[in-house]
Scaffold this active site. Structure first.
Site, short mmCIF file in Angstrom:
data_model
loop_
_atom_site.label_atom_id
_atom_site.label_comp_id
_atom_site.label_asym_id
_atom_site.label_seq_id
_atom_site.Cartn_x
_atom_site.Cartn_y
_atom_site.Cartn_z
N HIS A 234 31.31 39.67 -55.31
CA HIS A 234 30.97 39.63 -56.75
C HIS A 234 32.04 40.26 -57.63
CE1 HIS A 234 26.63 38.51 -56.38
NE2 HIS A 234 26.77 39.06 -55.21
N LYS B 135 26.35 44.40 -72.30
CA LYS B 135 26.78 44.38 -70.89
C LYS B 135 27.15 45.80 -70.51
CE LYS B 135 29.83 41.22 -72.17
NZ LYS B 135 29.57 40.18 -71.20
N ARG B 136 27.41 46.06 -69.24
CA ARG B 136 27.87 47.38 -68.87
C ARG B 136 29.16 47.72 -69.60
NH1 ARG B 136 25.26 50.42 -64.75
NH2 ARG B 136 27.00 51.85 -65.07
N LYS C 64 35.83 44.64 -69.56
CA LYS C 64 34.98 43.80 -70.41
C LYS C 64 35.42 43.88 -71.88
CE LYS C 64 31.00 44.34 -67.31
NZ LYS C 64 30.49 43.03 -66.88
N THR D 13 26.59 36.74 -66.24
CA THR D 13 25.36 35.96 -66.29
C THR D 13 24.73 36.08 -67.67
OG1 THR D 13 24.35 37.86 -65.20
CG2 THR D 13 24.73 35.93 -63.84
N LYS E 49 22.74 33.32 -70.27
CA LYS E 49 21.47 33.56 -70.98
C LYS E 49 21.64 33.29 -72.47
CE LYS E 49 20.57 37.05 -67.53
NZ LYS E 49 20.83 38.45 -67.18
O1 CBF Z 1 27.51 38.02 -59.58
C1 CBF Z 1 26.71 38.78 -60.41
C2 CBF Z 1 27.55 39.70 -61.27
O2 CBF Z 1 28.01 40.75 -60.46
C3 CBF Z 1 28.77 41.75 -61.16
O3 CBF Z 1 27.97 42.31 -62.16
C4 CBF Z 1 29.12 42.85 -60.17
O4 CBF Z 1 28.48 43.86 -60.16
N1 CBF Z 1 30.09 42.70 -59.33
C5 CBF Z 1 30.00 41.10 -61.78
O5 CBF Z 1 30.74 42.06 -62.50
C6 CBF Z 1 29.59 39.95 -62.68
O6 CBF Z 1 30.73 39.27 -63.14
C7 CBF Z 1 28.69 38.97 -61.93
O7 CBF Z 1 28.19 38.02 -62.81
#
Ligand code: CBF
Length: 830
Positions: free
Chosen positions: A374, A565-566, A571, A675, A679
C-alpha cells in the site's frame, strides 16, 4: 477445548432461534426487552446511552439468524475462506450500516417514535470504533463489507485495540492527543468468546532434538505467553441475509496476577506481568519512534496473526483436515507488511508441529498467502532488526534465514551468480542495522503481489521491487482500490441516493457501474437543479454539524473546498496552505475587486502521527492562519478556513457529500492510491489533483473536462530529483510564490507572530522533500480554472453529475471481484 467438540448433533441445535418480528411492534418489543432485561432500566429512567445500546442490540438480533445460517452454510459447503489479515479496520459507526443492511431503517424510525425517541439522536450516540489510522484501515472495512454483500466467505482477522486512533483536540491551535476510549460506554456489536482463547508464545530459545522417527527436529521453547481472546463482530451484507465475521483479538494475561505478592502488599509488582501482557492490544500503533514502541508493535503483529492461523486450523477447519490441502480452504491476504510474520509462523506450525518436510511446508505456505503493498515510501516498508526479532521470535528468525538462503541460492542460479543482485533482493538487510525486510519476505512467499492503483502497481514493479518483478513477472498484478457505496453514498448522501434511484431505478447500490445511466441527466436542466438542491442540503447539514460539534459557523454560499486526509508532507497540506495565503493576499491587494472573486471556504481535516514534528507544526500553522483570516473583517464573506478537530469516518460522511472541490494534491509518485479521492467524486465533487495514485484513473474515467489536473508527472519528479532539486531557486523565480512565502514568514498571516510559521517555511525553503514549491504556480493556475468553471453554475453541475455517473468503477465490490478473479481464484455467489 477445540471446535469440533462443540459440533451440535441435536436437531434443535441446528436451527437458529427465530428473531423478532420484522415490524414496528416486533421491534418495539425487542427494544424494550433489551432496555429492561439487558440494560436493566425502564424506559422512563433510561439515559441516551441506555437507549442507544438497546437499539443497537435490537438490530443485532435481526442479524443473528443470518450470521448463524451463513456460518452453517459455509461450513457444510467447505467453502474456501478469504482470511483477510489486517492490523487495522477503520469501521465507522456500526448502527447506521446495520440498519441499512438489514433493511430496518423505516421500522426502527417508527418504533423509536412509538417509544417517544428520535432514532437520529440515538444513532449519533455511537462512538465509532477507530481501529485504524486512515486509508489502509478504512479500505479493509470497505472490503469486508463488499465480500459480505457478494456472499463470499471471508473472515476479517485483526486486533481489538482497547484504544483506537487517538482523539484529536486543539490547544492554542496545536494538536493534543487524547485516548480514544471507544469501549467506555459499552460495545453492543461484539461477542467475546473467552472459551475460544488461544495461547500465543513469545521469547525464549530454540533447541534441536531427535524425533521418535529418528529425524532431526527443532523446537521452540518460549519464555512467556499470553492468551488471545477473540471478539466476533458481525459484517452484514447488503440486504442478502449474509453475515460474515470480523474476528478481533484481545490480549489477556495467562496468569491474572501474583497472589503471593498481592498479599504481601506489593500491588504494583503483583500485576506487572498482567499489565505487560495486556499492553499488547492496549492501543492502535503505539508510538514507534522509541525502541519500546517498536517492540510492542512487533508483538501486536505476531499476536494477531498467530492467533488467527491457530484459530483457523483448530476451529474453522474440520478436526481431521489434512493440512497438505490447506490452500484449498484458505487464502490469507496480507494487508501490507504488518501481518507478514504470518509466513514463518505457518512454516513453523507445519514443520515443527505437523512434521512436514521443509519443501513440502514451503509449497503449502506459498499457496496460502497473497500480499498487497500500500505504499511507495521506502520508510513505510517495514524492516525488523534481527536482534529484536531473535529475542521475541527466535524460531521465526531461524526460519526466515533458511528461507532466505534457499531463495538467494535460486537468485544466484538464475542470474549467473550476480552477487549484487542477490544482496539487493535478500530478505536480510545489512545496513544500517541487520534487519529483515518484510516486503521482500512477503514478495518471495506470496502467490500474487498487488499494488492498489494502476500507477502504483507499475511503480511497485519498476521502482520498489524491480528485481522481483523481473524474476517473477506473473506474480505482480494490480487491483485498484474501491470504497463501499453503501456507507459512502447511500448512508452519507441520502438525498443524492434518492435522486439517483428516481432517475435510474433501484439496483445501482450493488452494481455501481449502473451510475453510467445518469450521464444523460447531466444535460437535463431540471435534474441539474435538483442535484444542486441536494448539494445545498448537504452543505446545510454540514453547517449544522460543525456548529454543534466544533462551534464553527461556515459561511453560506461559498465554494466548499475540502482537503481531508492524514497529515503527511507528501500529501502536501502545506501547498494548499500556500494557496490559501495567496488568496488572502489577493483579497488584501488593490489589484482585484473582492466582489469579483469566488467566495471560498477551505475545510481541512487531518490528524498527525503523535511523533511527527513537521506534521504537527503544519497543523498549528493552518490553525494560526485560519484564526487570522477569521478575525480579518476585510476578507469576511470572501474567504474562510475551517479546521474541525478529530477528522474521522463519521465526520467524513457529512463532509464529503457537501464538498464542491476535492483536494488530491500529493506529489506524483507518492500516494499509492487514495480512497478519499473516490468518495468525493462519487458524491459529485470535482477533483483538483496531480497525476498520482488513483487520481490517474479517476481523471481517465470522468474525463479531462471534469477534473482539474496540475503539477509534475512522476517521471518529471524523478528527473528533477536526479538533477538536484533546489527549492530556493523555485522561490526566487516565482514572484507569486515568493510573495506568499514572505507574507507567511513575516507573520502577517499568523496574527503578527512569525514564529508560528518558522518551522514550515524553513523546511520548505531548505529541503521541500515533496516539492510543494515546484508545483505551486501550476496549482494556482489550476485553481483559477476552478474559479472560472464554478462561476458557470450549470457547467459546474454538469461536471459534478458526470463525476458521479462515471465513478462506478470505484466501488469496492469491483475491487473484490478483481481480487477474486486475479488473486484468490474464488467466485462470488452474487
Ligand atoms: O490502499 C489503501 C491506502 O493505504 C494507505 O493509506 C497506506 O496506509 N499505505 C495509502 O497511503 C493510500 O494511498 C491508500 O489508498
Amino acid at each position: 477445548v477445540t471446535g469440533p467438540q462443540f459440533e451440535p448433533t441435536h436437531e434443535r441445535a441446528l436451527t437458529p432461534a427465530v428473531g423478532p418480528a420484522r415490524d414496528v411492534d416486533g421491534f418495539v418489543r425487542q427494544f424494550l426487552r433489551e432496555l429492561n432485561y439487558t440494560q436493566g432500566v425502564p424506559l422512563s429512567r433510561s439515559t441516551l446511552n441506555d437507549q442507544y445500546l438497546a437499539l443497537a442490540r435490537t438490530v443485532r438480533h435481526y442479524l443473528m439468524q443470518g450470521w448463524i445460517r451463513t456460518g452453517k452454510r459455509r461450513r457444510d459447503a467447505g467453502d474456501k475462506v478469504i482470511g483477510y489479515l489486517s492490523a487495522e479496520y477503520l469501521l465507522g459507526r456500526q448502527l447506521d450500516n446495520a440498519l441499512l443492511a438489514a433493511g430496518l431503517e423505516d421500522i426502527a424510525r417508527e418504533a423509536m417514535k412509538e417509544c417517544g425517541l428520535d432514532v437520529d439522536l440515538l444513532r449519533s450516540q455511537e462512538i465509532e470504533p477507530g481501529l485504524g489510522n486512515g486509508g489502509l484501515g478504512r479500505l479493509a472495512a470497505c472490503f469486508v463489507d463488499s465480500l459480505a454483500t457478494m456472499d463470499v466467505s471471508c473472515i476479517g482477522y485483526g486486533i481489538r485495540y482497547e484504544y483506537g486512533i487517538f482523539k484529536q483536540t486543539f490547544e492554542d491551535g496545536r494538536q493534543v492527543e487524547v485516548p480514544d476510549s471507544w469501549l467506555a460506554l459499552g460495545s453492543p456489536w461484539e461477542f467475546p468468546q473467552p472459551d475460544r482463547a488461544v495461547q500465543i508464545d513469545f521469547g525464549g530459545h530454540t533447541e534441536r532434538y531427535t524425533g521418535d522417527d529418528g529425524r532431526e527436529r527443532t523446537r521452540w521453547v518460549p519464555a512467556w505467553d499470553v492468551q488471545a481472546v477473540p471478539y466476533h463482530l458481525l459484517v452484514p451484507g447488503y440486504r442478502n441475509g449474509v453475515v460474515n465475521t470480523l474476528r478481533l483479538w484481545s490480549a489477556k494475561a495467562t496468569n491474572a496476577f501474583d497472589l503471593q505478592l498481592f498479599n504481601q502488599g506489593d500491588y504494583a509488582e503483583a500485576v506487572r506481568a498482567q499489565t505487560f501482557a495486556e499492553n499488547i492490544t492496549k492501543v492502535l500503533y503505539p508510538e514507534d519512534s522509541t525502541p519500546q514502541g517498536r517492540e510492542l508493535r512487533l508483538q501486536q503483529q505476531y499476536f494477531f496473526v498467530a492467533a488467527s492461523i491457530k484459530d483457523f486450523i483448530r476451529h474453522t477447519l474440520p478436526a481431521d483436515f489434512d493440512l497438505h490441502r490447506l490452500p484449498e480452504r484458505i487464502a490469507f491476504q496480507l494487508n501490507d507488511t504488518h501481518p507478514v510474520i504470518a509466513i514463518p509462523e505457518l512454516m513453523r506450525i507445519l514443520v515443527d508441529e505437523h512434521d512436514f518436510e521443509w519443501d513440502e511446508a514451503w509449497d503449502v505456505t506459498k499457496q496460502c498467502f497473497d500480499y498487497t503493498c500500500h505504499t511507495l515510501l521506502p520508510e513505510a516498508l517495514e524492516v525488523w532488526p534481527v536482534d529484536l526479532l531473535g529475542r521475541l521470535l527466535p524460531r521465526h528468525l531461524e526460519i526466515v534465514y533458511r528461507l532466505n538462503e534457499d531463495f538467494l541460492a535460486r537468485v544466484r542460479e538464475q542470474f549467473d551468480g550476480d552477487e549484487v543482485r542477490a544482496r539487493r533482493m535478500s530478505m536480510v538487510q545489512e545496513n544500517p542495522v541487520r534487519a529483515i525486510r518484510m516486503a521482500h519476505l512477503a514478495t518471495v512467499a506470496a502467490t500474487k503481489v498487488n499494488g492498489v492503483a494502476e500507477l502504483h502497481s507499475q511503480l511497485l514493479r519498476d521502482k520498489v521491487l524491480p528485481d522481483f518483478s523481473e524474476m517473477w513477472p506473473d506474480k505482480f498484478t494490480n487491483v485498484t482500490n474501491g470504497v463501499t457505496p453503501r456507507r459512502f453514498v447511500r448512508i452519507a448522501n441520502p438525498g443524492m441516493s434518492e435522486l439517483v434511484t428516481e432517475a435510474i431505478g433501484e439496483g445501482w447500490l450493488t452494481d455501481l457501474e449502473r451510475l453510467r445511466e445518469l450521464e444523460p441527466f447531466a444535460d437535463d436542466a431540471a435534474f441539474r437543479e435538483r442535484f444542486r438542491a441536494v448539494k445545498a442540503g448537504n452543505k446545510e447539514r454540514l453547517r449544522q454539524l460543525l456548529h454543534h460539534r466544533d462551534g464553527i459557523d461556515l459561511p453560506e454560499g461559498h465554494l466548499l473546498d475540502v482537503m481531508v486526509k492524514r497529515l503527511h508532507e507528501y500529501k502536501r497540506q502545506s501547498l494548499k496552505l500556500l494557496h490559501v495565503v495567496s488568496l488572502y493576499q489577493r483579497l488584501l491587494s488593490d489589484e482585484v475587486d473582492p466582489e469579483s472573486t469566488t467566495p471560498r471556504t477551505v475545510v481541512f481535516g487531518a490528524k498527525a502521527a503523535p511523533g511527527y514534528f513537521m506534521a504537527k507544526e503544519t497543523i498549528a500553522l493552518i490553525n494560526a492562519v485560519a484564526a487570522t483570516i477569521d478575525a480579518d473583517e476585510r476578507v469576511a464573506g470572501r474567504l474562510a478556513i475551517a479546521f474541525p478537530a478529530n477528522y474521522n469516518v463519521t465526520l467524513a460522511e457529512t463532509l464529503i457529500p457537501a464538498a464542491d472541490l476535492s483536494e488530491q494534491i500529493s506529489l506524483a509518485g507518492k500516494e499509492a492510491s487514495g480512497t478519499g479521492n473516490m468518495k468525493f467524486a462519487l458524491n459529485g465533487a470535482l477533483t483538483i489533483g496531480t497525476d498520482d495514485g488513483a487520481n490517474v484513473e479517476i481523471r481517465q474515467l470522468v474525463g479531462d473536462d471534469n477534473f482539474f489536473l496540475f503539477g509534475m508527472t512522476e517521471p518529471r519528479v524523478a528527473e528533477l530529483q536526479a538533477k538536484g532539486y533546489v527549492p530556493g531557486d523555485v522561490y526566487a523565480s516565482s514572484p507569486r510564490l515568493k510573495s506568499a512565502i514572505d507574507f507567511l514568514a513575516s507573520g502577517e498571516a499568523t496574527g503578527g507572530d512569525p514564529s508560528r510559521a518558522a518551522a514550515v517555511v524553513d523546511d520548505l525553503l531548505s529541503s521541500d522533500r515533496f516539492m510543494a514549491l515546484a508545483d505551486f504556480d501550476a496549482y494556482v493556475e489550476a485553481q483559477e480554472k476552478v474559479e472560472a468553471t464554478y462561476a458557470d453554475t450549470e457547467a459546474w453541475t454538469r461536471s459534478a453529475i458526470l463525476n458521479v455517473a462515471r465513478s462506478g468503477f470505484f466501488s469496492s465490490d469491483r475491487s473484490m471481484r478483481d481480487y477474486l478473479d486475479r488473486i484468490w481464484n474464488v467466485s462470488a455467489r452474487s
